[in-house]
Design an enzyme around this catalytic site. Structure first.
Site, PDB file in Angstrom:
ATOM      1  N   ASN A  46       0.765  -1.113   0.117  1.00  0.00           N
ATOM      2  CA  ASN A  46       0.095  -0.044   0.006  1.00  0.00           C
ATOM      3  C   ASN A  46       0.929   1.241  -0.118  1.00  0.00           C
ATOM      4  OD1 ASN A  46      -2.165  -1.925   0.381  1.00  0.00           O
ATOM      5  ND2 ASN A  46      -2.350  -1.673   2.453  1.00  0.00           N
ATOM      6  N   ASP A  76      -0.514   4.134   1.036  1.00  0.00           N
ATOM      7  CA  ASP A  76      -1.339   5.002   1.835  1.00  0.00           C
ATOM      8  C   ASP A  76      -0.799   5.376   3.340  1.00  0.00           C
ATOM      9  OD1 ASP A  76      -1.777   2.986   3.498  1.00  0.00           O
ATOM     10  OD2 ASP A  76      -3.635   2.344   2.273  1.00  0.00           O
ATOM     11  N   HIS A  78       5.669  -0.291  -3.115  1.00  0.00           N
ATOM     12  CA  HIS A  78       5.384   0.523  -3.981  1.00  0.00           C
ATOM     13  C   HIS A  78       5.625   1.864  -3.789  1.00  0.00           C
ATOM     14  CE1 HIS A  78       2.745  -3.212  -5.367  1.00  0.00           C
ATOM     15  NE2 HIS A  78       4.090  -3.336  -6.158  1.00  0.00           N
ATOM     16  N   SER A  82      -3.957 -10.945  -1.779  1.00  0.00           N
ATOM     17  CA  SER A  82      -4.042 -12.372  -2.216  1.00  0.00           C
ATOM     18  C   SER A  82      -2.649 -12.758  -2.915  1.00  0.00           C
ATOM     19  CB  SER A  82      -5.021 -12.484  -3.488  1.00  0.00           C
ATOM     20  OG  SER A  82      -4.982 -11.386  -4.500  1.00  0.00           O
ATOM     21  N   LYS A 128     -10.739 -11.667   3.531  1.00  0.00           N
ATOM     22  CA  LYS A 128     -11.967 -11.824   3.050  1.00  0.00           C
ATOM     23  C   LYS A 128     -12.429 -12.999   2.376  1.00  0.00           C
ATOM     24  CE  LYS A 128     -14.547  -7.937   4.514  1.00  0.00           C
ATOM     25  NZ  LYS A 128     -14.206  -6.271   4.211  1.00  0.00           N
TER      26      LYS A 128
END
Ligand code: ZN
Length: 243
Positions: free
Chosen positions: A101, A103, A118, A189, A214
């Site tokens: 992420n 963020d 990233h 995943s 999930k």
């Protein structure tokens, strides 16, 4: 589920080097849709037209239409799952996080050792002269932001689709992964290269995997699968750890 939580907690207690590997799924509960999902960024902006260094170099103003939406994720807040990982690190039970992420929510939650695979939206660089600045400067100025030194349009220090993972992130990742005896894989995943290799590398080095997704995706690789919401499962883990 309670059984699996107990097993996960016992693995964490036994482990001396637990790390976490996270992806988009840990931030959806902070209101950031997975970029690849139906409501995500790439449903609106064609990644080949807006998500490559080539596209940025040929038309930075156009790519900034996408980037302006992307850096708005800076207003998102860490969820209880992020906070639980931060509390694990504080307690000495987590050695570091490798995240896909951009963020910064792990750092905002309080994690110190975070490897950003990233890059992140925390800093910006001028591709012409190398001038470097932080997100605060960009947030306070016009869009697209320009280099103070040569007036070129700035690029966020995120890894575009046609760019390599930064060398420092790769070596930090390799070091964490190959030394870990337990990896909490959450919200990813691991289908997209190069993160796709990581679960296999963990297993090759004898590490165990707790998967929190999930929709579990690491069948045959995960030792414990906790299917469901990242924040709820992490909260349950922390509660059980403290008992
Ligand atoms: Zn410049």
């Amino acid at each position: 589920m309670l059984n699996q939580i107990n097993e996960a907690v016992s693995l964490i207690h036994k482990s001396t080097k637990t790390i976490a590997l996270t992806g988009a799924g840990v931030s959806t509960e902070s209101g950031i849709p997975d970029f690849r999902s139906a409501s995500g960024l790439w449903s609106k902006f064609d990644p080949m037209e807006y998500g490559t260094l080539g596209a940025f170099k040929s038309d930075p103003e156009k790519v900034w239409k996408m980037l302006a939406e992307l850096i708005a994720i800076d207003s998102a807040k860490p969820n209880t799952g992020h906070k639980a990982l931060a509390s694990l690190e504080k307690q000495g039970l987590l050695k570091g996080i490798i995240t896909q992420n951009i963020d910064m929510l792990h750092q905002k939650a309080g994690n110190i050792n975070v490897v950003e695979f990233h890059g992140s939206i925390n800093s910006f660089t001028c591709l012409q002269c190398g001038w470097h600045t932080g997100l605060e400067t960009v947030n306070q100025g016009e869009v697209p932001p320009r280099c103070k030194s040569c007036q070129s349009i700035l690029k966020p220090d995120i890894v575009f689709f046609d760019e390599q993972i930064p060398q420092h992130a790769l070596s930090a990742t390799t070091q964490l992964i190959t030394n870990a005896d337990l990896v909490i894989v959450a919200g990813t995943s691991c289908q997209v290269a190069p993160a796709a290799q990581l679960p296999h590398i963990i297993k090759q080095h004898g590490g165990a995997i707790i998967e929190i997704n999930k929709e579990p995706a690491l069948s045959g690789l995960a030792d414990i699968v906790l299917a469901g919401s990242f924040s709820k499962i992490m909260t349950a883990l922390i509660k059980t750890l403290q008992q």
